[in-house]
Write a protein that holds these residues in place. Structure first.
Motif, PDB file in Angstrom:
ATOM      1  N   MET A  29       0.174  -1.070  -0.602  1.00 21.95           N
ATOM      2  CA  MET A  29      -0.233  -0.045   0.401  1.00 21.95           C
ATOM      3  C   MET A  29       0.683   1.312  -0.428  1.00 21.95           C
ATOM      4  O   MET A  29       1.684   1.029   0.395  1.00 21.95           O
ATOM      5  N   ARG A  30       0.080   2.248   0.049  1.00 26.50           N
ATOM      6  CA  ARG A  30       1.072   3.414  -0.409  1.00 26.50           C
ATOM      7  C   ARG A  30       1.287   4.036   1.255  1.00 26.50           C
ATOM      8  O   ARG A  30       0.406   3.371   1.979  1.00 26.50           O
ATOM      9  N   PRO A  31       2.141   5.039   1.348  1.00 22.99           N
ATOM     10  CA  PRO A  31       2.709   5.076   2.727  1.00 22.99           C
ATOM     11  C   PRO A  31       0.625   6.063   3.717  1.00 22.99           C
ATOM     12  O   PRO A  31       1.423   6.311   4.789  1.00 22.99           O
ATOM     13  N   ASP A  32       0.206   6.733   2.883  1.00 21.16           N
ATOM     14  CA  ASP A  32      -1.307   6.792   3.220  1.00 21.16           C
ATOM     15  C   ASP A  32      -2.109   5.807   3.341  1.00 21.16           C
ATOM     16  O   ASP A  32      -3.158   6.368   4.038  1.00 21.16           O
ATOM     17  N   GLY A  33      -1.653   5.006   3.354  1.00 20.98           N
ATOM     18  CA  GLY A  33      -2.606   3.832   3.324  1.00 20.98           C
ATOM     19  C   GLY A  33      -3.499   3.594   2.309  1.00 20.98           C
ATOM     20  O   GLY A  33      -3.981   2.365   2.110  1.00 20.98           O
ATOM     21  N   SER A  34      -3.391   4.184   0.868  1.00 19.57           N
ATOM     22  CA  SER A  34      -4.289   3.655   0.135  1.00 19.57           C
ATOM     23  C   SER A  34      -3.861   2.986  -1.519  1.00 19.57           C
ATOM     24  O   SER A  34      -2.467   2.645  -1.137  1.00 19.57           O
ATOM     25  N   GLY A  35      -3.954   2.450  -2.272  1.00 16.68           N
ATOM     26  CA  GLY A  35      -4.103   1.732  -3.446  1.00 16.68           C
ATOM     27  C   GLY A  35      -3.446   0.342  -3.162  1.00 16.68           C
ATOM     28  O   GLY A  35      -2.208   0.271  -2.625  1.00 16.68           O
ATOM     29  N   GLU A  36      -3.855  -0.201  -2.049  1.00 16.19           N
ATOM     30  CA  GLU A  36      -3.507  -1.446  -1.599  1.00 16.19           C
ATOM     31  C   GLU A  36      -3.654  -1.973  -2.670  1.00 16.19           C
ATOM     32  O   GLU A  36      -4.540  -2.492  -2.583  1.00 16.19           O
ATOM     33  N   ARG A  37      -3.111  -3.063  -2.620  1.00 20.16           N
ATOM     34  CA  ARG A  37      -2.456  -4.988  -3.801  1.00 20.16           C
ATOM     35  C   ARG A  37      -2.690  -5.755  -2.658  1.00 20.16           C
ATOM     36  O   ARG A  37      -1.684  -5.473  -1.910  1.00 20.16           O
ATOM     37  N   MET A  38      -2.858  -6.615  -2.908  1.00 23.58           N
ATOM     38  CA  MET A  38      -2.519  -8.248  -2.729  1.00 23.58           C
ATOM     39  C   MET A  38      -1.388  -9.227  -3.614  1.00 23.58           C
ATOM     40  O   MET A  38      -1.850  -8.930  -4.708  1.00 23.58           O
ATOM     41  N   LEU A  39      -0.447  -9.592  -3.319  1.00 18.71           N
ATOM     42  CA  LEU A  39       0.800 -10.011  -4.188  1.00 18.71           C
ATOM     43  C   LEU A  39       0.416 -11.247  -4.467  1.00 18.71           C
ATOM     44  O   LEU A  39       0.760 -12.228  -5.502  1.00 18.71           O
ATOM     45  N   SER A  40       0.715 -12.407  -3.310  1.00 17.53           N
ATOM     46  CA  SER A  40       1.247 -13.889  -3.368  1.00 17.53           C
ATOM     47  C   SER A  40       0.013 -14.527  -3.419  1.00 17.53           C
ATOM     48  O   SER A  40      -1.328 -14.419  -2.677  1.00 17.53           O
ATOM     49  N   SER A  41       0.564 -15.870  -3.145  1.00 19.65           N
ATOM     50  CA  SER A  41      -0.985 -16.604  -3.813  1.00 19.65           C
ATOM     51  C   SER A  41      -1.253 -17.568  -3.343  1.00 19.65           C
ATOM     52  O   SER A  41      -2.196 -18.424  -2.571  1.00 19.65           O
ATOM     53  N   GLY A  42      -0.410 -17.561  -1.529  1.00 20.46           N
ATOM     54  CA  GLY A  42      -0.081 -18.640  -0.569  1.00 20.46           C
ATOM     55  C   GLY A  42      -1.354 -18.986   0.623  1.00 20.46           C
ATOM     56  O   GLY A  42      -2.494 -18.084   0.427  1.00 20.46           O
ATOM     57  N   GLN A  43      -1.547 -19.447   0.766  1.00 15.55           N
ATOM     58  CA  GLN A  43      -2.377 -20.218   1.792  1.00 15.55           C
ATOM     59  C   GLN A  43      -1.833 -19.225   3.608  1.00 15.55           C
ATOM     60  O   GLN A  43      -2.487 -18.636   3.744  1.00 15.55           O
ATOM     61  N   HIS A  44      -0.461 -19.011   3.570  1.00 17.76           N
ATOM     62  CA  HIS A  44       0.264 -18.783   4.366  1.00 17.76           C
ATOM     63  C   HIS A  44       1.055 -18.207   3.972  1.00 17.76           C
ATOM     64  O   HIS A  44       2.712 -18.577   4.778  1.00 17.76           O
ATOM     65  N   ASP A  45       1.535 -16.966   3.662  1.00 12.29           N
ATOM     66  CA  ASP A  45       2.697 -15.894   3.144  1.00 12.29           C
ATOM     67  C   ASP A  45       2.977 -14.829   4.422  1.00 12.29           C
ATOM     68  O   ASP A  45       1.709 -14.483   4.520  1.00 12.29           O
ATOM     69  N   GLU A  46       3.839 -14.520   5.109  1.00 13.77           N
ATOM     70  CA  GLU A  46       3.947 -13.546   5.954  1.00 13.77           C
ATOM     71  C   GLU A  46       5.408 -13.231   5.599  1.00 13.77           C
ATOM     72  O   GLU A  46       6.593 -13.502   5.301  1.00 13.77           O
TER      73      GLU A  46
END
Length: 435
Positions: free
Chosen positions: A365-382
């Motif tokens: 996400m951007r530093p102001d919290g906007s533009g959130e995008r999820m990238l990975s496809s696993g069940q337990h990624d961190e």
């Protein structure tokens, strides 16, 4: 433990014609569906009969580096029509166009009278029929792999316009043994998984390793003496020292961009707050004083702000504050819980872990919290960590109940692939480019 720094005696540019503005040899890395650039990389020419294997080894690493980026498609050497014997001669561009090559890398390896290796290479634009780049390196023979990564970085930067990230290292937690007797050791390896080295023996648990800006020191949490504390580990000397003699646990360390400070969490009476310690004076400054759990601090690349996670609002979310603790504000408001924020080296994004519906995934996400995008496809990624150019992330992926793996993914969400490690691994941290 082998020396971390490459013994480079010289780095000199060879004569290189400027690239015409209309040349085709470029990759637009801002496009999520960028087509990999076909590039031919023959084995480097042997300056003497004894240099043949070194030339093949270096070319092999360069091919693997560029292919792994997802932006290049190294062609099969078996299909090369022209045999390169002299890198100072202009190639037969028509023969390389015939196999769809748009770029060509030619190189030579020569052992010097003093035992050092001299490595020369040139990058050619096949379509524009011009030389784009020419560089020369001198190094000790045992450092041939580092030179190969430096060649890859130079090619990557010339074609994409962005810094490369191959001449880097990864520190991580190597795991072995059954779930109830898990052995966790601090380990380090090259970015491509080569040269893994164990830094601790495994007789105590270690977690959350992080590099300093020179890649010469690691901060991490250790259970030495049964009390969780933050330690500093000097890679060159192998010396480790506790960071402050606090009565309660300290954890989640991360260096400031200038390397002079470490932000960390300090627990008191079941509550944790974020502090910053000046490594020169060992003075400690408290930044948060909320009843919630504040942890996982990460500096912005200019050192002016810190992202962190907190449950002060009732659930795990991401906050940002000024580096002196002022102006604390929440930036994540989407569904699920959000944590482990890590500021991009470019300053434009914050990577994080989202927990929702039983899944853990990596997002930005951007530093102001906007533009959130999820990238990975696993069940337990961190636990994301950024490449020094802000283009690629690595993270931990849990496979089953105990088997951990390290994966990488482009910031656009493409080119997800596993990073090879010796056994199970977790909690990677990417070094800056090695100096």
């Amino acid at each position: 433990m082998r020396k971390f720094l490459l013994l480079l005696a010289a780095l000199a540019a060879l004569a290189a014609a400027p690239l015409p503005a209309s040349a085709a040899l470029q990759v637009d890395v801002t496009q999520g569906n960028a087509q990999p650039l076909p590039i031919a990389i023959p084995d480097f020419v042997a300056g003497t009969p004894n240099d043949g294997q070194a030339g093949a080894n270096i070319a092999g690493v360069v091919r693997a580096d560029l292919e792994r980026s997802g932006l290049f498609r190294p062609l099969n050497p078996a299909g090369f029509a022209e045999r390169i014997t002299n890198i100072n001669t202009v190639p037969n561009f028509a023969s390389w166009r015939a196999i769809t090559a748009q770029g060509l890398v030619t190189g030579m390896v020569t052992q010097q009278p003093d035992g050092r290796l001299r490595v020369d290479f040139r990058l050619w634009d096949v379509t524009g029929e011009t030389q784009m780049l020419g560089l020369q390196y001198f190094t000790q023979p045992e450092n041939w792999r580092r030179v190969a990564h430096m060649v890859s970085d130079a090619i990557y930067e010339r074609v994409t316009g962005e810094k490369g990230y191959f001449d880097t290292r990864i520190v991580f937690i190597s795991e072995s043994g059954p779930a109830l007797k898990r052995v966790k050791r601090l380990a380090i390896m090259d970015e491509d998984g080569a040269n893994p080295i164990f830094l601790t023996r495994g007789d105590y648990m270690v977690l959350t390793p992080r590099f300093n800006p020179t890649a010469q020191m690691i901060a991490y949490m250790s259970y030495i003496g049964s009390k969780p504390r933050v330690y500093l580990f000097d890679i060159e000397t192998g010396k480790q020292e506790v960071l402050g003699n606090f009565p309660n646990m300290t954890f989640s360390p991360r260096f400031s961009p200038d390397g002079n400070k470490v932000a960390l969490s300090l627990e008191t009476n079941g509550n944790s707050d974020i502090y910053v310690m000046d490594l020169r004076t060992r003075a400690l400054q408290r930044l948060t004083s909320d009843p919630g759990i504040d942890t996982a601090p990460s500096f912005s690349p200019d050192g002016r702000q810190i992202a962190f996670e907190s449950d002060r609002g009732g659930g795990q979310q991401i906050y940002v504050m000024n580096a002196d603790g002022s102006n604390q504000r929440r930036i994540s408001f989407g569904a699920g819980r959000n944590g482990t924020p890590v500021w991009s080296p470019r300053g434009d994004l914050i990577a994080f872990t989202k927990q929702q519906g039983g899944r853990f995934t990596i997002g930005v996400m951007r530093p102001d919290g906007s533009g959130e995008r999820m990238l990975s496809s696993g069940q337990h990624d961190e636990g994301p960590t950024w490449a020094p150019n802000g283009r690629v992330l690595m993270f931990s992926r849990l496979q089953g109940s105990t088997s951990g793996q390290i994966w990488s993914i482009d910031v656009t969400g493409r080119n997800e692939r596993r990073v090879l490690t010796p056994g199970s691994a977790s909690d990677p941290a990417w070094s800056p480019l090695i100096q």
